[in-house]
Design a protein around this motif. Sequence first.
Motif, PDB file in Angstrom:
ATOM      1  N   TYR A 167       0.816  -1.217   0.000  1.00 59.58           N
ATOM      2  CA  TYR A 167       0.000   0.000   0.000  1.00 59.58           C
ATOM      3  C   TYR A 167       0.849   1.265   0.000  1.00 59.58           C
ATOM      4  O   TYR A 167       1.687   1.457   0.880  1.00 59.58           O
ATOM      5  CB  TYR A 167      -0.961  -0.018   1.200  1.00 59.58           C
ATOM      6  N   ASP A 168       0.582   2.105  -0.983  1.00 58.38           N
ATOM      7  CA  ASP A 168       1.326   3.355  -1.121  1.00 58.38           C
ATOM      8  C   ASP A 168       0.672   4.515  -0.382  1.00 58.38           C
ATOM      9  O   ASP A 168       1.342   5.495  -0.067  1.00 58.38           O
ATOM     10  CB  ASP A 168       1.450   3.737  -2.603  1.00 58.38           C
ATOM     11  N   TYR A 169      -0.621   4.442  -0.150  1.00 61.53           N
ATOM     12  CA  TYR A 169      -1.343   5.576   0.423  1.00 61.53           C
ATOM     13  C   TYR A 169      -1.877   5.197   1.797  1.00 61.53           C
ATOM     14  O   TYR A 169      -2.558   4.173   1.938  1.00 61.53           O
ATOM     15  CB  TYR A 169      -2.489   6.003  -0.505  1.00 61.53           C
ATOM     16  N   TRP A 170      -1.579   6.045   2.781  1.00 65.11           N
ATOM     17  CA  TRP A 170      -1.917   5.751   4.170  1.00 65.11           C
ATOM     18  C   TRP A 170      -2.566   6.959   4.836  1.00 65.11           C
ATOM     19  O   TRP A 170      -2.206   8.106   4.549  1.00 65.11           O
ATOM     20  CB  TRP A 170      -0.655   5.398   4.959  1.00 65.11           C
ATOM     21  N   GLY A 171      -3.479   6.673   5.748  1.00 60.15           N
ATOM     22  CA  GLY A 171      -3.995   7.709   6.618  1.00 60.15           C
ATOM     23  C   GLY A 171      -3.078   7.900   7.812  1.00 60.15           C
ATOM     24  O   GLY A 171      -2.077   7.200   7.976  1.00 60.15           O
ATOM     25  N   GLN A 172      -3.453   8.834   8.671  1.00 60.07           N
ATOM     26  CA  GLN A 172      -2.598   9.198   9.812  1.00 60.07           C
ATOM     27  C   GLN A 172      -2.815   8.298  11.011  1.00 60.07           C
ATOM     28  O   GLN A 172      -2.028   8.318  11.949  1.00 60.07           O
ATOM     29  CB  GLN A 172      -2.877  10.665  10.216  1.00 60.07           C
ATOM     30  N   GLY A 173      -3.883   7.516  10.990  1.00 62.32           N
ATOM     31  CA  GLY A 173      -4.164   6.609  12.095  1.00 62.32           C
ATOM     32  C   GLY A 173      -5.134   7.200  13.099  1.00 62.32           C
ATOM     33  O   GLY A 173      -5.196   8.419  13.280  1.00 62.32           O
ATOM     34  N   THR A 174      -5.882   6.322  13.742  1.00 63.60           N
ATOM     35  CA  THR A 174      -6.810   6.731  14.799  1.00 63.60           C
ATOM     36  C   THR A 174      -6.736   5.710  15.920  1.00 63.60           C
ATOM     37  O   THR A 174      -6.690   4.502  15.682  1.00 63.60           O
ATOM     38  CB  THR A 174      -8.250   6.883  14.250  1.00 63.60           C
ATOM     39  N   GLN A 175      -6.681   6.200  17.147  1.00 63.21           N
ATOM     40  CA  GLN A 175      -6.503   5.330  18.309  1.00 63.21           C
ATOM     41  C   GLN A 175      -7.827   4.694  18.709  1.00 63.21           C
ATOM     42  O   GLN A 175      -8.843   5.383  18.844  1.00 63.21           O
ATOM     43  CB  GLN A 175      -5.946   6.124  19.492  1.00 63.21           C
ATOM     44  N   VAL A 176      -7.782   3.393  18.916  1.00 65.83           N
ATOM     45  CA  VAL A 176      -8.910   2.658  19.482  1.00 65.83           C
ATOM     46  C   VAL A 176      -8.433   2.015  20.776  1.00 65.83           C
ATOM     47  O   VAL A 176      -7.445   1.276  20.777  1.00 65.83           O
ATOM     48  CB  VAL A 176      -9.425   1.579  18.506  1.00 65.83           C
TER      49      VAL A 176
END
Length: 121
Positions: free
Chosen positions: A108-117
């Motif tokens: 995967y070349d495109y990523w989001g910044q992440g979200t904490q669960v």
Amino acid sequence: QVQLVESGGGLVQPGGSLRLSCAASGRTFNSYGVAWFRQAPGQERTVVGVSWSGGSSYYADSVKGRFTISRDNAKNTVYLQMNNLKPEDTAVYYCAADPRRGSQPYVYDYWGQGTQVTVSS
């Protein structure tokens, strides 16, 4: 270029539910596979599930039957519905997109910044 933004993370009690969203901008990702990964502190980033453009999907054994990925192509958004959450689901969750097919992070070349669960009582 595709920009991804996750939202919907938070603190939930064991057995609860959360829905994460991954909104894309820059271009439509109807033809892209979209994956959700997670990474707990000190651990590798691992796949949670993948939704491919042809309609097929894949889920890790640890979440099968509890998590569901859905796509709203009109909104250019992919969702991760998480039910019956367990403390071991605690992690930062990332969405990722790529036109190639696979379930490993390197695809995967495109990523989001992440979200904490966080799943805790």
